[in-house]
Design a protein around this motif. Structure first.
Motif, PDB file in Angstrom:
ATOM      1  N   LYS A  48       0.830  -1.208   0.000  1.00  0.00           N
ATOM      2  CA  LYS A  48       0.000   0.000   0.000  1.00  0.00           C
ATOM      3  C   LYS A  48       0.867   1.261   0.000  1.00  0.00           C
ATOM      4  O   LYS A  48       0.560   2.238  -0.687  1.00  0.00           O
ATOM      5  CB  LYS A  48      -0.929   0.003   1.215  1.00  0.00           C
ATOM      6  N   GLU A  49       1.955   1.241   0.780  1.00  0.00           N
ATOM      7  CA  GLU A  49       2.843   2.401   0.822  1.00  0.00           C
ATOM      8  C   GLU A  49       3.521   2.619  -0.536  1.00  0.00           C
ATOM      9  O   GLU A  49       3.649   3.754  -1.000  1.00  0.00           O
ATOM     10  CB  GLU A  49       3.904   2.218   1.915  1.00  0.00           C
ATOM     11  N   ILE A  50       3.946   1.515  -1.171  1.00  0.00           N
ATOM     12  CA  ILE A  50       4.585   1.643  -2.489  1.00  0.00           C
ATOM     13  C   ILE A  50       3.597   2.203  -3.501  1.00  0.00           C
ATOM     14  O   ILE A  50       3.909   3.110  -4.282  1.00  0.00           O
ATOM     15  CB  ILE A  50       5.126   0.268  -2.942  1.00  0.00           C
ATOM     16  N   SER A  51       2.380   1.660  -3.499  1.00  0.00           N
ATOM     17  CA  SER A  51       1.362   2.130  -4.442  1.00  0.00           C
ATOM     18  C   SER A  51       1.028   3.604  -4.218  1.00  0.00           C
ATOM     19  O   SER A  51       0.902   4.377  -5.173  1.00  0.00           O
ATOM     20  CB  SER A  51       0.102   1.275  -4.302  1.00  0.00           C
ATOM     21  N   ALA A  52       0.895   4.002  -2.942  1.00  0.00           N
ATOM     22  CA  ALA A  52       0.563   5.395  -2.645  1.00  0.00           C
ATOM     23  C   ALA A  52       1.680   6.336  -3.089  1.00  0.00           C
ATOM     24  O   ALA A  52       1.419   7.422  -3.644  1.00  0.00           O
ATOM     25  CB  ALA A  52       0.304   5.559  -1.152  1.00  0.00           C
ATOM     26  N   ASN A  53       2.926   5.938  -2.899  1.00  0.00           N
ATOM     27  CA  ASN A  53       4.050   6.790  -3.302  1.00  0.00           C
ATOM     28  C   ASN A  53       4.176   6.873  -4.818  1.00  0.00           C
ATOM     29  O   ASN A  53       4.546   7.920  -5.354  1.00  0.00           O
ATOM     30  CB  ASN A  53       5.349   6.273  -2.686  1.00  0.00           C
ATOM     31  N   ILE A  54       3.875   5.768  -5.517  1.00  0.00           N
ATOM     32  CA  ILE A  54       3.880   5.827  -6.981  1.00  0.00           C
ATOM     33  C   ILE A  54       2.818   6.802  -7.467  1.00  0.00           C
ATOM     34  O   ILE A  54       3.037   7.582  -8.405  1.00  0.00           O
ATOM     35  CB  ILE A  54       3.654   4.417  -7.581  1.00  0.00           C
ATOM     36  N   TYR A  55       1.662   6.783  -6.826  1.00  0.00           N
ATOM     37  CA  TYR A  55       0.586   7.693  -7.222  1.00  0.00           C
ATOM     38  C   TYR A  55       0.982   9.148  -6.975  1.00  0.00           C
ATOM     39  O   TYR A  55       0.817  10.004  -7.848  1.00  0.00           O
ATOM     40  CB  TYR A  55      -0.684   7.353  -6.438  1.00  0.00           C
ATOM     41  N   HIS A  56       1.520   9.426  -5.777  1.00  0.00           N
ATOM     42  CA  HIS A  56       1.850  10.814  -5.433  1.00  0.00           C
ATOM     43  C   HIS A  56       3.047  11.332  -6.226  1.00  0.00           C
ATOM     44  O   HIS A  56       3.037  12.478  -6.698  1.00  0.00           O
ATOM     45  CB  HIS A  56       2.127  10.936  -3.937  1.00  0.00           C
ATOM     46  N   ALA A  57       4.095  10.514  -6.358  1.00  0.00           N
ATOM     47  CA  ALA A  57       5.314  10.979  -7.020  1.00  0.00           C
ATOM     48  C   ALA A  57       5.267  10.822  -8.529  1.00  0.00           C
ATOM     49  O   ALA A  57       5.969  11.532  -9.238  1.00  0.00           O
ATOM     50  CB  ALA A  57       6.521  10.208  -6.473  1.00  0.00           C
ATOM     51  N   GLY A  58       4.438   9.895  -9.022  1.00  0.00           N
ATOM     52  CA  GLY A  58       4.381   9.634 -10.451  1.00  0.00           C
ATOM     53  C   GLY A  58       3.167  10.221 -11.133  1.00  0.00           C
ATOM     54  O   GLY A  58       3.272  11.153 -11.938  1.00  0.00           O
ATOM     55  N   PHE A  59       1.990   9.700 -10.794  1.00  0.00           N
ATOM     56  CA  PHE A  59       0.773  10.114 -11.497  1.00  0.00           C
ATOM     57  C   PHE A  59       0.480  11.594 -11.307  1.00  0.00           C
ATOM     58  O   PHE A  59       0.136  12.301 -12.261  1.00  0.00           O
ATOM     59  CB  PHE A  59      -0.406   9.270 -11.016  1.00  0.00           C
ATOM     60  N   GLN A  60       0.623  12.088 -10.079  1.00  0.00           N
ATOM     61  CA  GLN A  60       0.307  13.489  -9.821  1.00  0.00           C
ATOM     62  C   GLN A  60       1.340  14.449 -10.419  1.00  0.00           C
ATOM     63  O   GLN A  60       1.100  15.650 -10.442  1.00  0.00           O
ATOM     64  CB  GLN A  60       0.178  13.725  -8.315  1.00  0.00           C
ATOM     65  N   ALA A  61       2.480  13.931 -10.870  1.00  0.00           N
ATOM     66  CA  ALA A  61       3.492  14.779 -11.499  1.00  0.00           C
ATOM     67  C   ALA A  61       3.370  14.810 -13.018  1.00  0.00           C
ATOM     68  O   ALA A  61       4.174  15.483 -13.679  1.00  0.00           O
ATOM     69  CB  ALA A  61       4.889  14.301 -11.105  1.00  0.00           C
ATOM     70  N   LEU A  62       2.398  14.099 -13.578  1.00  0.00           N
ATOM     71  CA  LEU A  62       2.273  14.055 -15.034  1.00  0.00           C
ATOM     72  C   LEU A  62       1.969  15.432 -15.614  1.00  0.00           C
ATOM     73  O   LEU A  62       2.489  15.800 -16.672  1.00  0.00           O
ATOM     74  CB  LEU A  62       1.170  13.064 -15.442  1.00  0.00           C
ATOM     75  N   GLY A  63       1.144  16.202 -14.947  1.00  0.00           N
ATOM     76  CA  GLY A  63       0.740  17.507 -15.473  1.00  0.00           C
ATOM     77  C   GLY A  63       1.896  18.479 -15.592  1.00  0.00           C
ATOM     78  O   GLY A  63       2.140  19.067 -16.658  1.00  0.00           O
ATOM     79  N   ILE A  64       2.643  18.652 -14.508  1.00  0.00           N
ATOM     80  CA  ILE A  64       3.720  19.645 -14.515  1.00  0.00           C
ATOM     81  C   ILE A  64       4.863  19.211 -15.426  1.00  0.00           C
ATOM     82  O   ILE A  64       5.462  20.025 -16.134  1.00  0.00           O
ATOM     83  CB  ILE A  64       4.230  19.900 -13.063  1.00  0.00           C
ATOM     84  N   THR A  65       5.168  17.895 -15.474  1.00  0.00           N
ATOM     85  CA  THR A  65       6.235  17.436 -16.362  1.00  0.00           C
ATOM     86  C   THR A  65       5.825  17.585 -17.825  1.00  0.00           C
ATOM     87  O   THR A  65       6.660  17.919 -18.678  1.00  0.00           O
ATOM     88  CB  THR A  65       6.590  15.974 -16.059  1.00  0.00           C
ATOM     89  N   ALA A  66       4.544  17.357 -18.137  1.00  0.00           N
ATOM     90  CA  ALA A  66       4.084  17.525 -19.515  1.00  0.00           C
ATOM     91  C   ALA A  66       4.154  18.984 -19.941  1.00  0.00           C
ATOM     92  O   ALA A  66       4.606  19.304 -21.048  1.00  0.00           O
ATOM     93  CB  ALA A  66       2.656  16.996 -19.650  1.00  0.00           C
TER      94      ALA A  66
END
Length: 370
Positions: A151-169
């Protein structure tokens, strides 16, 4: 409440008589303070008799005003009512106190450099210990994956990866447009328009894409990791976890390292794609290069090894960011000042580590992919 009488000073035959209310509210009325200050300045250096027996009331402000005019010593001839003795006795006692002289900074430039080096090696030792702890926790996780912190790994992937898609794009697209536009301006002068695809492909896929994504993640997710651990230190959650027998490394640090090691290569692919789309759009507008030509030329211009180097950079950069952020987060002391300073230092150190790692990659793989 009685009306305050205006404080006055009169000089008569070598004697100064004070009358009225010598309190702060009376001194602040009208021009009373300016008048008294001017009068006292004219009396400096004169050996006079002072009569305060007609003073209606006095506070520490009025007493301090007269005490300064007397040169911080009691006049030889002073008539003072008993109720005012306390003010001047206290001022007289306070005036004899001597504050300790501040210690001079005796650290030389060499000593300061030595302390800075010791601090650097202390941080390096702590970071190496953290890496060792992550390796041990990873071995424990591989031996029994069902009891791992999924659960911790999944939550960190979501926060550090998915939520960063907008600004990186957004940043990747703008960098691609600007880089393509400036490159096209120079290539047109030499008739090398067709080489724009080679320039964009190599620079974005091999260098700009991974580095840009890593800097954005270091500023966004790295600061978040440090602040999270710092707040847990301030609220004593880290101590509570140790009391309950929960390992910080297994439940907090290792999930963040794994999450960023997984999310960063995906963010690099995403950033590369969006940046190349921006460069393709700019090439169409500036040089009239068709998107079809751009897509057909790109695989020839950029060998597969460059693409793999960029993805490998993303994984290494992600682990570096997580380790540096966790290192500074665990060193935060339980106060808000340390939290702010630690978060700032974490972001700067993470970006510096990413740039140094990128330089090492450039040297090690200098003969690959060309």
């Amino acid at each position: 409440m009685p009306i305050a009488q205006e404080p006055t000073l009169t000089l008569n035959a070598g004697a100064v008589a004070a009358t009225g209310t010598w309190q702060v509210h009376a001194l602040a009325q009208g021009k009373a303070m300016a008048t008294i200050t001017t009068f006292l300045k004219a009396l400096k250096g004169n050996q006079l008799k002072w009569d305060l027996s007609a003073v209606a009331s006095m506070d520490h402000i009025g007493a301090q005003l007269l005490w300064n005019a007397w040169g911080r010593t009691r006049p030889a001839d002073l008539q003072l009512p008993p109720e005012l003795e306390e003010f001047f006795n206290r001022l007289e006692t306070t005036g004899t106190l001597e504050l300790p002289r501040p210690r001079q900074n005796r650290l030389t430039l060499v000593m300061k450099l030595g302390f800075a080096m010791l601090l650097f090696f202390e941080h390096l030792t702590g970071l190496l210990k953290l890496v060792g702890q992550v390796v041990l926790d990873l071995g424990r996780f591989l031996r029994n994956p069902l009891r791992g912190p999924w659960k911790e790994i999944s939550a960190n992937i979501y926060h550090a990866g998915f939520q960063a898609l907008g600004i990186t794009a957004l940043v990747g697209f703008l960098i691609g447009v600007v880089f393509s536009f400036l490159s096209a301006q120079q290539l047109r002068n030499f008739g090398g328009d067709v080489f724009l695809v080679n320039l964009l492909g190599m620079s974005i896929i091999r260098e700009l894409g991974p580095l840009l994504a890593a800097i954005l993640v270091a500023g966004r997710s790295g600061s978040s990791i440090t602040a999270q651990l710092g707040v847990m230190r301030v609220t004593e959650e880290l101590d509570a976890m140790l009391v309950m027998g929960i390992s910080h490394g297994f439940r907090l640090i290792m999930p963040k390292v794994l999450a960023l090691a997984i999310a960063m290569p995906l963010l690099v692919i995403w950033t590369d794609t969006i940046a190349l789309l921006g460069g393709m759009l700019s090439a169409k507008v500036e040089l009239n290069l068709s998107p079809q030509y751009f897509l057909l030329k790109l695989p020839e211009a950029v060998p597969l090894s460059n693409y793999m180097i960029g993805i490998g950079k993303g994984a290494v950069f992600g682990m570096l960011i997580a380790l540096v952020s966790c290192h500074f987060g665990l060193r935060i002391k339980p106060n808000t000042e340390s939290l702010g300073r630690g978060t700032t230092t974490s972001v700067v150190s993470a970006i510096t580590a990413v740039i140094l790692a990128d330089a090492v990659f450039a040297i090690v793989f200098s003969g690959v992919g060309f």
